[in-house]
Design a protein around this motif. Structure first.
Motif, PDB file in Angstrom:
ATOM      1  N   LYS A  22     -81.915  10.769 -34.113  1.00  0.00           N
ATOM      2  CA  LYS A  22     -80.607  11.421 -34.207  1.00  0.00           C
ATOM      3  C   LYS A  22     -79.525  10.424 -34.615  1.00  0.00           C
ATOM      4  O   LYS A  22     -78.674  10.723 -35.464  1.00  0.00           O
ATOM      5  CB  LYS A  22     -80.237  12.062 -32.870  1.00  0.00           C
ATOM      6  CG  LYS A  22     -81.088  13.259 -32.490  1.00  0.00           C
ATOM      7  CD  LYS A  22     -80.713  13.754 -31.095  1.00  0.00           C
ATOM      8  CE  LYS A  22     -81.618  14.875 -30.626  1.00  0.00           C
ATOM      9  NZ  LYS A  22     -81.309  15.284 -29.229  1.00  0.00           N
ATOM     10  N   ASP A  23     -79.551   9.238 -34.009  1.00  0.00           N
ATOM     11  CA  ASP A  23     -78.541   8.225 -34.316  1.00  0.00           C
ATOM     12  C   ASP A  23     -78.647   7.741 -35.762  1.00  0.00           C
ATOM     13  O   ASP A  23     -77.633   7.553 -36.446  1.00  0.00           O
ATOM     14  CB  ASP A  23     -78.690   7.031 -33.365  1.00  0.00           C
ATOM     15  CG  ASP A  23     -78.178   7.322 -31.966  1.00  0.00           C
ATOM     16  OD1 ASP A  23     -77.482   8.343 -31.796  1.00  0.00           O
ATOM     17  OD2 ASP A  23     -78.471   6.537 -31.047  1.00  0.00           O
ATOM     18  N   ILE A  24     -79.868   7.544 -36.229  1.00  0.00           N
ATOM     19  CA  ILE A  24     -80.043   7.085 -37.613  1.00  0.00           C
ATOM     20  C   ILE A  24     -79.589   8.149 -38.594  1.00  0.00           C
ATOM     21  O   ILE A  24     -78.904   7.855 -39.585  1.00  0.00           O
ATOM     22  CB  ILE A  24     -81.522   6.701 -37.864  1.00  0.00           C
ATOM     23  CG1 ILE A  24     -81.915   5.487 -37.016  1.00  0.00           C
ATOM     24  CG2 ILE A  24     -81.742   6.393 -39.350  1.00  0.00           C
ATOM     25  CD1 ILE A  24     -83.396   5.150 -37.078  1.00  0.00           C
ATOM     26  N   GLU A  25     -79.944   9.393 -38.331  1.00  0.00           N
ATOM     27  CA  GLU A  25     -79.538  10.488 -39.217  1.00  0.00           C
ATOM     28  C   GLU A  25     -78.009  10.622 -39.266  1.00  0.00           C
ATOM     29  O   GLU A  25     -77.422  10.903 -40.307  1.00  0.00           O
ATOM     30  CB  GLU A  25     -80.167  11.807 -38.757  1.00  0.00           C
ATOM     31  CG  GLU A  25     -81.676  11.885 -38.898  1.00  0.00           C
ATOM     32  CD  GLU A  25     -82.135  11.945 -40.343  1.00  0.00           C
ATOM     33  OE1 GLU A  25     -81.291  12.092 -41.247  1.00  0.00           O
ATOM     34  OE2 GLU A  25     -83.356  11.842 -40.572  1.00  0.00           O
ATOM     35  N   GLU A  26     -77.363  10.392 -38.127  1.00  0.00           N
ATOM     36  CA  GLU A  26     -75.895  10.455 -38.078  1.00  0.00           C
ATOM     37  C   GLU A  26     -75.281   9.343 -38.930  1.00  0.00           C
ATOM     38  O   GLU A  26     -74.282   9.556 -39.623  1.00  0.00           O
ATOM     39  CB  GLU A  26     -75.426  10.337 -36.630  1.00  0.00           C
ATOM     40  CG  GLU A  26     -73.920  10.483 -36.457  1.00  0.00           C
ATOM     41  CD  GLU A  26     -73.500  10.441 -34.999  1.00  0.00           C
ATOM     42  OE1 GLU A  26     -72.311  10.157 -34.757  1.00  0.00           O
ATOM     43  OE2 GLU A  26     -74.339  10.686 -34.118  1.00  0.00           O
ATOM     44  N   ARG A  34     -78.401   7.872 -48.730  1.00  0.00           N
ATOM     45  CA  ARG A  34     -79.608   8.672 -48.946  1.00  0.00           C
ATOM     46  C   ARG A  34     -80.773   7.895 -48.327  1.00  0.00           C
ATOM     47  O   ARG A  34     -81.287   6.970 -48.920  1.00  0.00           O
ATOM     48  CB  ARG A  34     -79.852   8.896 -50.436  1.00  0.00           C
ATOM     49  CG  ARG A  34     -78.789   9.758 -51.116  1.00  0.00           C
ATOM     50  CD  ARG A  34     -78.911   9.747 -52.614  1.00  0.00           C
ATOM     51  NE  ARG A  34     -78.690   8.392 -53.150  1.00  0.00           N
ATOM     52  CZ  ARG A  34     -78.646   8.095 -54.438  1.00  0.00           C
ATOM     53  NH1 ARG A  34     -78.825   9.045 -55.344  1.00  0.00           N
ATOM     54  NH2 ARG A  34     -78.441   6.850 -54.836  1.00  0.00           N
ATOM     55  N   GLY A  35     -81.115   8.283 -47.104  1.00  0.00           N
ATOM     56  CA  GLY A  35     -82.092   7.497 -46.368  1.00  0.00           C
ATOM     57  C   GLY A  35     -83.288   8.290 -45.894  1.00  0.00           C
ATOM     58  O   GLY A  35     -83.311   9.521 -45.944  1.00  0.00           O
ATOM     59  N   GLU A  36     -84.287   7.553 -45.425  1.00  0.00           N
ATOM     60  CA  GLU A  36     -85.462   8.154 -44.802  1.00  0.00           C
ATOM     61  C   GLU A  36     -85.800   7.356 -43.552  1.00  0.00           C
ATOM     62  O   GLU A  36     -85.501   6.162 -43.459  1.00  0.00           O
ATOM     63  CB  GLU A  36     -86.658   8.161 -45.773  1.00  0.00           C
ATOM     64  CG  GLU A  36     -87.140   6.783 -46.193  1.00  0.00           C
ATOM     65  CD  GLU A  36     -88.350   6.836 -47.113  1.00  0.00           C
ATOM     66  OE1 GLU A  36     -88.901   7.924 -47.333  1.00  0.00           O
ATOM     67  OE2 GLU A  36     -88.768   5.748 -47.609  1.00  0.00           O
ATOM     68  N   VAL A  37     -86.395   8.035 -42.585  1.00  0.00           N
ATOM     69  CA  VAL A  37     -86.837   7.393 -41.352  1.00  0.00           C
ATOM     70  C   VAL A  37     -88.359   7.436 -41.334  1.00  0.00           C
ATOM     71  O   VAL A  37     -88.954   8.521 -41.355  1.00  0.00           O
ATOM     72  CB  VAL A  37     -86.282   8.103 -40.102  1.00  0.00           C
ATOM     73  CG1 VAL A  37     -86.722   7.364 -38.838  1.00  0.00           C
ATOM     74  CG2 VAL A  37     -84.766   8.200 -40.155  1.00  0.00           C
ATOM     75  N   LYS A  56     -89.344  16.635 -38.002  1.00  0.00           N
ATOM     76  CA  LYS A  56     -89.624  16.867 -39.431  1.00  0.00           C
ATOM     77  C   LYS A  56     -89.246  18.292 -39.843  1.00  0.00           C
ATOM     78  O   LYS A  56     -88.949  18.552 -41.009  1.00  0.00           O
ATOM     79  CB  LYS A  56     -91.108  16.620 -39.731  1.00  0.00           C
ATOM     80  CG  LYS A  56     -91.479  15.149 -39.854  1.00  0.00           C
ATOM     81  CD  LYS A  56     -92.965  14.952 -40.068  1.00  0.00           C
ATOM     82  CE  LYS A  56     -93.463  15.537 -41.376  1.00  0.00           C
ATOM     83  NZ  LYS A  56     -92.951  14.821 -42.559  1.00  0.00           N
ATOM     84  N   LYS A  57     -89.222  19.211 -38.886  1.00  0.00           N
ATOM     85  CA  LYS A  57     -88.829  20.586 -39.184  1.00  0.00           C
ATOM     86  C   LYS A  57     -87.323  20.689 -39.426  1.00  0.00           C
ATOM     87  O   LYS A  57     -86.850  21.584 -40.114  1.00  0.00           O
ATOM     88  CB  LYS A  57     -89.235  21.505 -38.033  1.00  0.00           C
ATOM     89  CG  LYS A  57     -90.739  21.552 -37.785  1.00  0.00           C
ATOM     90  CD  LYS A  57     -91.063  22.382 -36.550  1.00  0.00           C
ATOM     91  CE  LYS A  57     -92.555  22.377 -36.256  1.00  0.00           C
ATOM     92  NZ  LYS A  57     -92.883  23.144 -35.029  1.00  0.00           N
ATOM     93  N   GLU A  58     -86.581  19.753 -38.824  1.00  0.00           N
ATOM     94  CA  GLU A  58     -85.117  19.749 -38.953  1.00  0.00           C
ATOM     95  C   GLU A  58     -84.640  18.840 -40.073  1.00  0.00           C
ATOM     96  O   GLU A  58     -83.675  19.154 -40.775  1.00  0.00           O
ATOM     97  CB  GLU A  58     -84.491  19.308 -37.626  1.00  0.00           C
ATOM     98  CG  GLU A  58     -82.978  19.288 -37.625  1.00  0.00           C
ATOM     99  CD  GLU A  58     -82.410  18.868 -36.278  1.00  0.00           C
ATOM    100  OE1 GLU A  58     -81.170  18.742 -36.182  1.00  0.00           O
ATOM    101  OE2 GLU A  58     -83.200  18.658 -35.325  1.00  0.00           O
ATOM    102  N   PHE A  59     -85.324  17.711 -40.243  1.00  0.00           N
ATOM    103  CA  PHE A  59     -84.920  16.732 -41.256  1.00  0.00           C
ATOM    104  C   PHE A  59     -86.060  16.517 -42.251  1.00  0.00           C
ATOM    105  O   PHE A  59     -87.165  16.137 -41.865  1.00  0.00           O
ATOM    106  CB  PHE A  59     -84.574  15.393 -40.594  1.00  0.00           C
ATOM    107  CG  PHE A  59     -83.436  15.463 -39.615  1.00  0.00           C
ATOM    108  CD1 PHE A  59     -82.122  15.549 -40.052  1.00  0.00           C
ATOM    109  CD2 PHE A  59     -83.683  15.433 -38.244  1.00  0.00           C
ATOM    110  CE1 PHE A  59     -81.065  15.598 -39.156  1.00  0.00           C
ATOM    111  CE2 PHE A  59     -82.641  15.481 -37.332  1.00  0.00           C
ATOM    112  CZ  PHE A  59     -81.327  15.573 -37.792  1.00  0.00           C
ATOM    113  N   SER A  60     -85.754  16.720 -43.505  1.00  0.00           N
ATOM    114  CA  SER A  60     -86.787  16.577 -44.542  1.00  0.00           C
ATOM    115  C   SER A  60     -87.082  15.120 -44.880  1.00  0.00           C
ATOM    116  O   SER A  60     -88.030  14.839 -45.611  1.00  0.00           O
ATOM    117  CB  SER A  60     -86.343  17.311 -45.816  1.00  0.00           C
ATOM    118  OG  SER A  60     -85.129  16.753 -46.325  1.00  0.00           O
ATOM    119  N   ASN A  61     -86.270  14.215 -44.363  1.00  0.00           N
ATOM    120  CA  ASN A  61     -86.431  12.795 -44.701  1.00  0.00           C
ATOM    121  C   ASN A  61     -87.171  12.002 -43.624  1.00  0.00           C
ATOM    122  O   ASN A  61     -87.096  10.791 -43.581  1.00  0.00           O
ATOM    123  CB  ASN A  61     -85.062  12.148 -44.950  1.00  0.00           C
ATOM    124  CG  ASN A  61     -84.164  12.176 -43.715  1.00  0.00           C
ATOM    125  OD1 ASN A  61     -84.423  12.913 -42.762  1.00  0.00           O
ATOM    126  ND2 ASN A  61     -83.107  11.383 -43.732  1.00  0.00           N
TER     127      ASN A  61
END
Length: 249
Positions: A22-26, A34-37, A56-61
């Motif tokens: 969550k923190d990285i996505e924020e 434009r990042g990926e985890v 993965k269901k919430e974030f495509s990256n």
């Protein structure tokens, strides 16, 4: 097109991985990165991989690399780097000892063409850990600096940012002397030493280290001592192969 790949390795980090993602996505959203985890999980019995699959269901990256068993943290980051698509790669622990608030500054410095180390030694209050770990880490870094005077204050933290182009050249040149950076738990040592030999600039960025608040540490006192000795010997090997043989790109 991916700007930044953040790679983390997990084994029984269910308690930490949710907040970390969550923190990285924020940070990605706030700074328009434009990042990926990439999470490399060694089949954690606590279900860490299931948590990641839920995200993965919430974030495509989100990328999950699930390995069949514990194979070492160095190789985990190496496997994550192999599947990364970002122009810059950042490696970080999943237990918040490497705080994500530093990601933005590390990314932009690497984007300028630096190999960046998140250092625990730029501020006396930046290294919160067990006493024996502090002593062992300090001694090992002092030992490395004796052989390699590269202006690096922290070779062993593992919180680093590097252009992927640089990392690929480091790996390819390392093959010439039979050194693969991610064969080592402290992969920063070969990355910075070989990278410096190839002419890549390094940068120290203050990255306060906080001892984990959740989950169980994977390295006890005896294992930590063994790591110090093993990597002290590894430093001698690198000095001979990289410095004395004068590795050339």
């Amino acid at each position: 097109m991916i700007d930044l790949s953040v790679v983390t390795a997990t084994y029984n980090e269910r308690e930490n991985i949710s907040n970390l993602i969550k923190d990285i996505e924020e940070i990605f959203l706030k700074n328009k990165i434009r990042g990926e985890v990439i999470v490399v999980d060694d089949s954690s019995p606590d279900g860490t991989a299931d948590v990641v699959l839920g995200f993965k269901k919430e974030f495509s990256n989100i990328v999950l690399v699930k390995r069949p068993h514990r194979s070492g943290i160095g190789t985990a980051y190496g496997d994550g780097a192999k599947v990364s698509k970002g122009k810059v790669i950042i490696t970080m622990d999943a237990d918040y000892s490497h705080h994500p608030r530093n990601l933005n500054n590390m990314y932009f410095k690497a984007k300028e063409g630096f190999m960046v180390t998140g250092s625990r030694f730029l501020d006396s209050a930046s290294f919160e850990t067990k006493f024996y770990r502090h002593v062992g880490t300090t001694l090992l870094n002092t030992w490395i600096k004796f052989f390699f005077n590269l202006g690096i204050s922290d070779y062993t933290n593992g919180y680093l940012a590097i252009p992927k182009e640089y990392l690929e050249k480091i790996i390819n040149n390392g093959k010439k002397i039979k050194i693969y950076p991610f064969e080592s738990t402290l992969y920063g040592i070969p990355i910075f030493t070989i990278g410096s030999q190839l002419g890549f600039r390094s940068y120290n960025l203050n990255a306060p280290y906080v001892f984990r608040k959740a989950g169980i540490t994977k390295i006890n006192t005896i294992q930590g001592g063994k790591e110090v000795v093993k990597n002290a010997i590894y430093t001698l090997k690198l000095f001979y192969l990289v410095k004395l043989r004068k590795l050339i790109a």
